[in-house]
Design an enzyme around this catalytic site. Sequence first.
Site, PDB file in Angstrom:
ATOM      1  CB  ALA A 124      -0.874  -0.011   1.239  1.00 43.39           C
ATOM      2  N   GLY A 126       0.651  -5.020   0.859  1.00 47.99           N
ATOM      3  CA  GLY A 126      -0.579  -5.101   0.059  1.00 47.99           C
ATOM      4  C   GLY A 126      -0.358  -5.796  -1.277  1.00 47.99           C
ATOM      5  CD  GLU A 135      -2.249  -7.494   3.070  1.00 45.41           C
ATOM      6  OE1 GLU A 135      -1.856  -6.337   2.747  1.00 45.41           O
ATOM      7  OE2 GLU A 135      -2.901  -7.722   4.097  1.00 45.41           O
ATOM      8  CD  GLU A 137       1.969  -5.493   5.734  1.00 43.37           C
ATOM      9  OE1 GLU A 137       2.743  -6.415   6.074  1.00 43.37           O
ATOM     10  OE2 GLU A 137       1.253  -5.552   4.722  1.00 43.37           O
TER      11      GLU A 137
HETATM   12  N1  COA Z   1       4.613   3.125  -0.561  1.00 41.72           N
HETATM   13  C1  COA Z   1       5.007   4.297  -1.064  1.00 41.72           C
HETATM   14  N2  COA Z   1       6.134   4.427  -1.790  1.00 41.72           N
HETATM   15  C2  COA Z   1       6.866   3.328  -2.023  1.00 41.72           C
HETATM   16  C3  COA Z   1       6.513   2.073  -1.513  1.00 41.72           C
HETATM   17  C4  COA Z   1       5.316   1.989  -0.763  1.00 41.72           C
HETATM   18  N3  COA Z   1       4.882   0.825  -0.262  1.00 41.72           N
HETATM   19  N4  COA Z   1       7.460   1.178  -1.893  1.00 41.72           N
HETATM   20  C5  COA Z   1       8.357   1.862  -2.607  1.00 41.72           C
HETATM   21  N5  COA Z   1       8.013   3.155  -2.686  1.00 41.72           N
HETATM   22  C6  COA Z   1       8.710   4.239  -3.376  1.00 41.72           C
HETATM   23  C7  COA Z   1       9.947   4.692  -2.605  1.00 41.72           C
HETATM   24  O1  COA Z   1       9.578   5.618  -1.582  1.00 41.72           O
HETATM   25  C8  COA Z   1      10.752   5.313  -3.711  1.00 41.72           C
HETATM   26  O2  COA Z   1      10.216   6.586  -3.998  1.00 41.72           O
HETATM   27  P1  COA Z   1      11.210   7.840  -4.279  1.00 41.72           P
HETATM   28  O3  COA Z   1      11.989   7.428  -5.512  1.00 41.72           O
HETATM   29  O4  COA Z   1      10.268   8.969  -4.523  1.00 41.72           O
HETATM   30  O5  COA Z   1      12.078   7.966  -3.059  1.00 41.72           O
HETATM   31  C9  COA Z   1      10.453   4.423  -4.915  1.00 41.72           C
HETATM   32  O6  COA Z   1       9.221   3.768  -4.610  1.00 41.72           O
HETATM   33  C10 COA Z   1      11.502   3.365  -5.168  1.00 41.72           C
HETATM   34  O7  COA Z   1      11.694   2.617  -3.962  1.00 41.72           O
HETATM   35  P2  COA Z   1      13.094   2.474  -3.224  1.00 41.72           P
HETATM   36  O8  COA Z   1      12.814   2.192  -1.766  1.00 41.72           O
HETATM   37  O9  COA Z   1      13.978   3.625  -3.539  1.00 41.72           O
HETATM   38  O10 COA Z   1      13.650   1.153  -3.942  1.00 41.72           O
HETATM   39  P3  COA Z   1      14.703   0.106  -3.345  1.00 41.72           P
HETATM   40  O11 COA Z   1      15.059  -0.789  -4.471  1.00 41.72           O
HETATM   41  O12 COA Z   1      15.783   0.800  -2.596  1.00 41.72           O
HETATM   42  O13 COA Z   1      13.855  -0.734  -2.267  1.00 41.72           O
HETATM   43  C11 COA Z   1      11.927  -1.959  -1.450  1.00 41.72           C
HETATM   44  C12 COA Z   1      12.780  -1.538  -2.677  1.00 41.72           C
HETATM   45  C13 COA Z   1      10.711  -2.701  -1.990  1.00 41.72           C
HETATM   46  C14 COA Z   1      12.746  -2.867  -0.537  1.00 41.72           C
HETATM   47  C15 COA Z   1      11.504  -0.697  -0.672  1.00 41.72           C
HETATM   48  O14 COA Z   1      10.928   0.215  -1.584  1.00 41.72           O
HETATM   49  C16 COA Z   1      10.483  -0.948   0.411  1.00 41.72           C
HETATM   50  O15 COA Z   1      10.848  -1.448   1.484  1.00 41.72           O
HETATM   51  N6  COA Z   1       9.213  -0.579   0.163  1.00 41.72           N
HETATM   52  C17 COA Z   1       8.155  -0.646   1.152  1.00 41.72           C
HETATM   53  C18 COA Z   1       7.711  -2.069   1.388  1.00 41.72           C
HETATM   54  C19 COA Z   1       6.658  -2.091   2.452  1.00 41.72           C
HETATM   55  O16 COA Z   1       6.883  -1.823   3.614  1.00 41.72           O
HETATM   56  N7  COA Z   1       5.436  -2.438   2.040  1.00 41.72           N
HETATM   57  C20 COA Z   1       4.324  -2.551   2.937  1.00 41.72           C
HETATM   58  C21 COA Z   1       3.564  -1.299   2.961  1.00 41.72           C
HETATM   59  S1  COA Z   1       2.166  -1.445   4.028  1.00 41.72           S
END
Ligand code: COA
Length: 267
Positions: free
Chosen positions: A65, A110, A113, A133
């Site tokens: 999400a 999400g 999910e 989460e």
């Molecule tokens: N919500 C909002 N933005 C998200 C996102 C999310 N769930 N997942 C990734 N993004 C955004 C990042 O903020 C980043 O934005 P920016 O370029 O404006 O800074 C962009 O997507 C790229 O992600 P980034 O984190 O830079 O890539 P990465 O390769 O370093 O890491 C992940 C990839 C998937 C490990 C990391 O993005 C992450 O941990 N995401 C969240 C996962 C999460 O907690 N999901 C559950 C949400 S309830």
Amino acid sequence: MYKTLHTDLTDNILTVTINRPDKLNAINKDVMSELSEAVTEIYDNKEIRSAIITGAGPKAFVAGADIAEFLGLTQEQGQALSAKGHDIFFRIASCPKPIAAAINGFALGGGLELAMACHFRLCSTNAKFGQPEVNLGLIPGYGGTQRLVQLVGKGRAIEIMLSARMVSATEAHVMGLVNYIVEEQNELLAKTRELLSIINDKAPVAVARIIECANIAAGESLADDGGAVRNGFLREQEAFGECFGTEDMKEGAKAFLEKRKAVFTGK
Ligand code: COA
């Protein structure tokens, strides 16, 4: 027609691609409401026999999400967000036409999910799965606490949710979270279409009844009063909302957006 989705209807298979690759296809309000429209289209359009949900770009299916939209939500708003997601994902799970997830990269929060609400899952070798989460001071809120237990068993599911660790494609395959791993990412959609084409030749009523009965076996059907058998899902909605009432959840979401580790205090 859609702003955040790309759709393609070929050979009676609707492919729905979530299209926010710069945010790793994170599900924001727009994606959620367009996904809801696309699900309605799958139900209503007689030309559609089955569907695929996938993500745009080489890196992510859906990374969760949209965390940016979590900031400032109250407990009630958090619970309402969860309830909305539950309704849409429940419509996917109970759709009489097969819906497959083609997981082309991260399927987190999400995203996992959503994939688990689909009837079965194929992934490419770069796919990574998780329910992270808890790192945000939160719990899965779109059915993850229920469907992960169904698919991989309680012991594995609790460990994956509490540790927030990433599960590789191979491990996901071994534990039954995905049905097939496709070696070449660019062949993922073709393999998914191949499988759905086999199903599209079967009798639609029999296909629909198999999905319905399997959902009952997994405790996913609606009781006549709309409640009882969904108790776990309903408790998840409330519990997700409760987390929004904590300082830790606000700290978790802020820390993610500020690209730092969260410091939790138990408040
Ligand atoms: N919500 C909002 N933005 C998200 C996102 C999310 N769930 N997942 C990734 N993004 C955004 C990042 O903020 C980043 O934005 P920016 O370029 O404006 O800074 C962009 O997507 C790229 O992600 P980034 O984190 O830079 O890539 P990465 O390769 O370093 O890491 C992940 C990839 C998937 C490990 C990391 O993005 C992450 O941990 N995401 C969240 C996962 C999460 O907690 N999901 C559950 C949400 S309830």
